[in-house]
Design a protein around this motif. Structure first.
Motif, PDB file in Angstrom:
ATOM      1  N   CYS A 248       0.822  -1.227   0.000  1.00  0.00           N
ATOM      2  CA  CYS A 248       0.000   0.000   0.000  1.00  0.00           C
ATOM      3  C   CYS A 248       0.852   1.271   0.000  1.00  0.00           C
ATOM      4  CB  CYS A 248      -0.912   0.040   1.221  1.00  0.00           C
ATOM      5  SG  CYS A 248      -2.049  -1.336   1.346  1.00  0.00           S
ATOM      6  N   GLU A 282      -1.927  -1.129  -3.461  1.00  0.00           N
ATOM      7  CA  GLU A 282      -3.195  -1.763  -3.087  1.00  0.00           C
ATOM      8  C   GLU A 282      -4.019  -0.793  -2.257  1.00  0.00           C
ATOM      9  OE1 GLU A 282      -2.462  -5.555  -1.234  1.00  0.00           O
ATOM     10  OE2 GLU A 282      -1.338  -6.263  -2.986  1.00  0.00           O
ATOM     11  N   TYR A 284      -6.006   1.099   0.582  1.00  0.00           N
ATOM     12  CA  TYR A 284      -5.699   1.352   1.985  1.00  0.00           C
ATOM     13  C   TYR A 284      -6.645   2.406   2.525  1.00  0.00           C
ATOM     14  CZ  TYR A 284      -3.185   2.767   6.197  1.00  0.00           C
ATOM     15  OH  TYR A 284      -2.841   3.041   7.495  1.00  0.00           O
ATOM     16  N   ARG A 329      -5.668   4.277  -3.484  1.00  0.00           N
ATOM     17  CA  ARG A 329      -4.473   3.566  -3.979  1.00  0.00           C
ATOM     18  C   ARG A 329      -3.568   4.540  -4.703  1.00  0.00           C
ATOM     19  NH1 ARG A 329      -6.598  -1.698  -6.467  1.00  0.00           N
ATOM     20  NH2 ARG A 329      -8.636  -1.830  -5.507  1.00  0.00           N
ATOM     21  N   ARG A 358      -6.670  -2.680   5.097  1.00  0.00           N
ATOM     22  CA  ARG A 358      -6.064  -2.866   3.787  1.00  0.00           C
ATOM     23  C   ARG A 358      -6.960  -3.728   2.935  1.00  0.00           C
ATOM     24  NH1 ARG A 358      -0.170  -2.811   3.745  1.00  0.00           N
ATOM     25  NH2 ARG A 358       0.487  -1.545   5.495  1.00  0.00           N
TER      26      ARG A 358
END
Ligand code: GTQ
Length: 361
Positions: A248, A282, A284, A329, A358
């Motif tokens: 992340c 990714e 978060y 992201r 997450r």
């Protein structure tokens, strides 16, 4: 047979609503109000903030900042700053619910006069180099990417002895202090405070992995008040040679107070992260709304999900804000990116409130 008193309660119709309204008016005269009318808006299942995601392209606002320089002097303004005002909270002088941010301009030869206040301030240098901030008797010369602290209740004045304008982002805990009703401030009798320590003294004394042998921790703020970008950048560059990337955050560091191991400022957490070229972060989210300033490179952040999703394309010197609990992201498709950020995370953590998740969990 005894009848339960509630059985006779009338059904919720206009008559009942009128009765209740009359009752609310009556108890209102005694400074009372019914919780059941407001409970579901008070204790909500997850954060629902007035704070909106927002982006300021530096190229779009630089002329406005410079125009302020022609309209008012730093001395007259005391602080010549354009507030970065969250569009969800217009007129409230805040970028998130708990934090204030603005862009401050100091022209060559100017001084922003000395004062002190209970609010803590950070400066993150956006454009220029060579201007100074003096804090409690010591000057620091500031360069792009430096993170500079004005601790609560310390005298501070700013000046520019260089030949270029200087712009930095101010981050202060003004709304937080306002919520707690503990703002105190005063002006120094002169424009500039006297200097009692050589430039660089604090960094030498506290910022080299060493502390004076008898150092006593008296205040919660870091005794280092300039964390130079040159050092931060070098740390990130060296780390990238062996560290694996967080899916992340890329490589993310937090600024710490070397005297107590906690955040450099008690009310504002500050961070610097490197997203390597090709990074596709990714999803978060966290409960601390976060303000980002782009130090190097360009990229984009996907903010929100589904029909609310927005894409923020950003580059060097741009500012953007992600509200509490909004998934996002970061992407750096074309080049290495360095992002500075700040939030109220230390406050939430101290109070046992902070959460993160997450991958949309
Ligand atoms: O430099 O002391 O942006 O007191 C707002 C309030 C900066 C400062 C701001 C302040 C300052």
């Amino acid at each position: 047979m005894t009848q339960h008193p509630n059985i006779d309660r009338p059904k919720t119709d206009d008559g009942v609503m009128q009765q209740r309204k009359a009752y609310y008016d009556k108890i209102g005269t005694r400074k009372l109000a019914p919780l059941w009318e407001v409970l579901h808006g008070l204790v909500i299942p997850q954060p629902k903030s007035a704070c909106q995601p927002a982006l300021w392209h530096y190229a779009d606002i630089r002329d406005d900042i410079m125009e302020a320089g022609r309209l008012i002097t730093a001395k007259e303004a005391e602080r010549r700053v354009l507030i970065l005002e969250n569009p969800g909270m217009p007129g409230q002088s805040r970028i998130t619910t708990s934090l204030y941010a603005g862009l401050q301009l100091i022209l060559p030869g100017e001084v922003a006069p000395s004062h002190r206040h209970t609010q803590s301030a950070l400066r993150f240098i956006v454009e220029g180099g060579g201007a100074y901030t003096a804090v409690d008797g010591e000057k620091t010369i500031m360069q792009e990417g430096d993170f500079v602290i004005t601790p609560s209740w310390t005298w501070h004045d700013h000046g520019n002895d260089s030949d270029r304008p200087m712009v930095w982002m101010d981050g202060l805990d003004i709304p937080l202090v306002q919520a707690l009703d503990c703002s105190f401030s005063e002006k120094y009798p002169e424009e500039s405070q006297p200097l009692s320590r050589p430039t660089g003294d604090s960094l030498a004394r506290y910022g080299s992995g060493l502390l004076p042998i008898d150092h006593e921790v008296r205040v919660p703020t870091s005794p280092v008040f300039n964390y130079p970008y040159s050092r931060t950048r070098e740390a990130l560059d060296t780390m990238r040679r062996r560290d694996t990337w967080d899916p992340c955050h890329g490589l993310k560091l937090q600024y710490v107070n070397p005297a107590n191991g906690e955040s450099a400022m008690p009310t504002i957490g500050t961070y610097m992260q490197l997203l390597p070229k090709g990074f596709a972060g990714e999803s978060y989210r966290s409960s601390d709304a976060t303000v980002f300033s782009v130090v190097e490179g360009k990229g984009y952040t996907l903010v929100g999900e589904g029909s609310d999703a927005q894409r923020f394309d950003w580059g060097k010197r741009d500012t953007f804000v992600i509200p509490s609990w909004v998934p996002h992201r970061h992407h750096a498709p074309d080049e290495d990116v360095v992002l500075f950020s700040f939030s109220d995370r230390p406050v939430q953590k101290k109070l046992g409130l902070w959460r993160e998740s997450r991958g949309n969990r």
